[in-house]
Design an enzyme around this catalytic site. Sequence first.
Site, mmCIF file in Angstrom:
data_model
loop_
_atom_site.group_PDB
_atom_site.id
_atom_site.type_symbol
_atom_site.label_atom_id
_atom_site.label_comp_id
_atom_site.label_asym_id
_atom_site.label_seq_id
_atom_site.Cartn_x
_atom_site.Cartn_y
_atom_site.Cartn_z
ATOM 1 N N GLU A 154 -85.041 -54.004 89.678
ATOM 2 C CA GLU A 154 -83.618 -53.784 89.969
ATOM 3 C C GLU A 154 -83.106 -52.500 89.308
ATOM 4 O OE1 GLU A 154 -81.000 -57.075 89.468
ATOM 5 O OE2 GLU A 154 -82.345 -58.495 90.433
ATOM 6 N N GLY A 155 -83.921 -51.464 89.319
ATOM 7 C CA GLY A 155 -83.563 -50.200 88.682
ATOM 8 C C GLY A 155 -84.203 -50.118 87.315
#
Length: 775
Positions: A438-439
């Site tokens: 997620e990043g």
Amino acid sequence: MADFRRNRITRPIFRWARGVLPRLSETERDALEAGEVWWDADLFAGNPDWAKLHAVAKPMLSAEEQAFMDGPVTELCGMIDQWQIDWELRDLPPEMWRFLREKQFFGMIIPKEYGGLGFSAFAHSEVVRRVSTRSVSAAVTVMVPNSLGPGELLMQFGTDAQKDYWLPRLADGSEIPAFGLTSEEAGSDAAAMVDTGVVCKGEWDGEEVMGLRLNWSKRYITLGPVATVLGLAFKLRDPDGLLGGEVERGITVALVPTDLPGVEIGRRHIPAMQSFQNGPNQGHDVFLPIDHVIGGRDGIGRGWPMLMSALAAGRGISLPSLASAAAAFAARTTGAYSRVREQFGIPVGKFEGVRVRLARLAGYAYQLDAARRLTCAGLDEGRHLAVISAIMKSTATYRMRTAVDDAMDVHAGKAVIDGPRNYLGNLHRAVPVGITVEGANILTRNMIVFGQGAIRCHPYLLDEMLALENPDKEEGLKAFDRAFWAHVGHAFRNLGRAWGRSWTGGLFAPAPGDAGPTARHYRALSRYAAAFNMVADLLFLTMGGALKRRESISARMGDILGELYMQSAVLKRWQDDGRPDDDLPLVDWSLSQGLELIDRQLSGVLHNMPNRFVAALARFVVQPLGARRRGPSDVLIDRAAETVFAPSETRDRLVGDIFCGTGNDAISLLETAWDGATGTESLRRRMKDAGHDSYAEAEKANVLSADEVERLDAADDAVAAVIKVDDFAPEEITGHAHEPDKGRNTKKRATEAPRRKSDNARYGKVVEKMKGAAE
């Protein structure tokens, strides 16, 4: 006068600024427009309004949501056998998959009108947090359909027909979704994907229709191996002009049923030895109608803002909830284990070196849960908190890693030897997953938190940048004139605030009237918020577009903004909980740690600012005596450590909602041993004061009764069972028997498996013995 100012003063500045300030790329613009600001903007502006923070409603579960927590969530946690999931099945058992579908765990965020549960962000977070205390694999399986994926995208951007068809099927679990974003060539730089879609005509249900022909290769896709529908991101082209307009149509997201010809799924990754479904998938000349694009034709080319908007919501819930759970779980188990495990005749939790770790575990558990609650409150107001979600994702998962490492250190060999008794090893292996997905945290910390936050949260900077990019220079000049001079006025006011608050140590900085013993913390945060805003303005002024390339400076500024948010959440939680005095050691520890980090990172920014003259002036204003914060004192560390070492209402509030196992498992046994150790402490003290070294002597001298001796024996048995680690016969590990080594005692080897079975039987009986003794 206004015309004179604009033409004689603003115009030269406007021309200069167009050459030095960073330009917004299309992807940056989409990311900025996808999210919004909230409390982060107040902090960035340098003068936070604490009344506004206190006015945010405390997140609460509805009666329906609480019933779900007490019913299906508790039942699910009771079904979980992490050893079986990770070491035997490499998957959730079939009955658990059925349970998740039947109880609509995959439809928590889907509105009730589409058959979902319609839960709040806080309820979603609470479910993920509770399940995470039991199993990372189960938690990830629950969180992904409710955060990043087709459900979130459809609710925000889907057509009515798409919502009517897909959302009920996602809600009841008849469809399992996955989010196909990461490609082999593009990881963090998702916009560089090479997965393609071409507008063409093809056959669908026996008719020729307008559609897309897709080719892709994705990896790291959670639930991908078992998904029935992919929310697929790709770059769309229209080479034949079938849609009219441009050939390159940009990133687009479509719903791709995985049973279509050309779709390949099923192969799996093994992410850090975790057993949630994750794997690659490919598509070769996959055709589907154009109405499968999320949003229909209007959604063509809008994929990037869609993804950013979904990320702004889901990233603030899923991994922060898991991190909060991990920190609380580590705090509870380590506090208990350090109480029952003795060395040199005293519990290891009495040693100062261990108490440093216990204090940090307790403090991190408190602040991560505080920030999680505040973020959920903002999301439940309908906000898409892009910057706050980035802060939460990176800060929470980094602190999760520290917390789990601390727990591993204190448990020592107990946490190193794998087996059903080891309740920390699997969590330790899972930590890098949370930091990576997620990043990636390095990117998020170095480029996004301050990089986007500076533009989005600053009260005037975005308006100035948009004005500079206005193709109509005269209109741009007018807009720039308004924003620039408002910025100048704000900067001078904030300079005065920063100077006054820094030179007085924040003595006269604002704090709420009802802050009580926490007033000094509010004043300190007000001081550093003003200093942060002043330094940010100086960075923009002296570095311009070069600031984008100075990632270390950006990272330090992001750390300061993130810490301002985390610590303000701590103060908010203390207010929401009724301002309990017993929780003040956690509040004080957290603020002491956080303010020291802010002070240190602010010093680092000033030390590395390229313009040394401006840096010296800034240091004179905001750090006249240098970085002076020293972090928590030894006395404060001891008080904070005690909150998880001994029974108290604070401990119950902090870690009391952790799922503590069922019956005979390792967590239940630890809880039983801790209850026994703390519950018999007065008996041991009485025996020691009377000068007796054995229970038999104390009973003979009438210092202890027979029932009390039985309680002490049962407590000792429970402690011994907790300290014990697993061992295995060779065939249990390899799957087949080995010939004994030459000279090895084969008689001993032949008894290993029966001994293990006997150990397990005794292990399971200790809890019952303790219960009987207590009764």
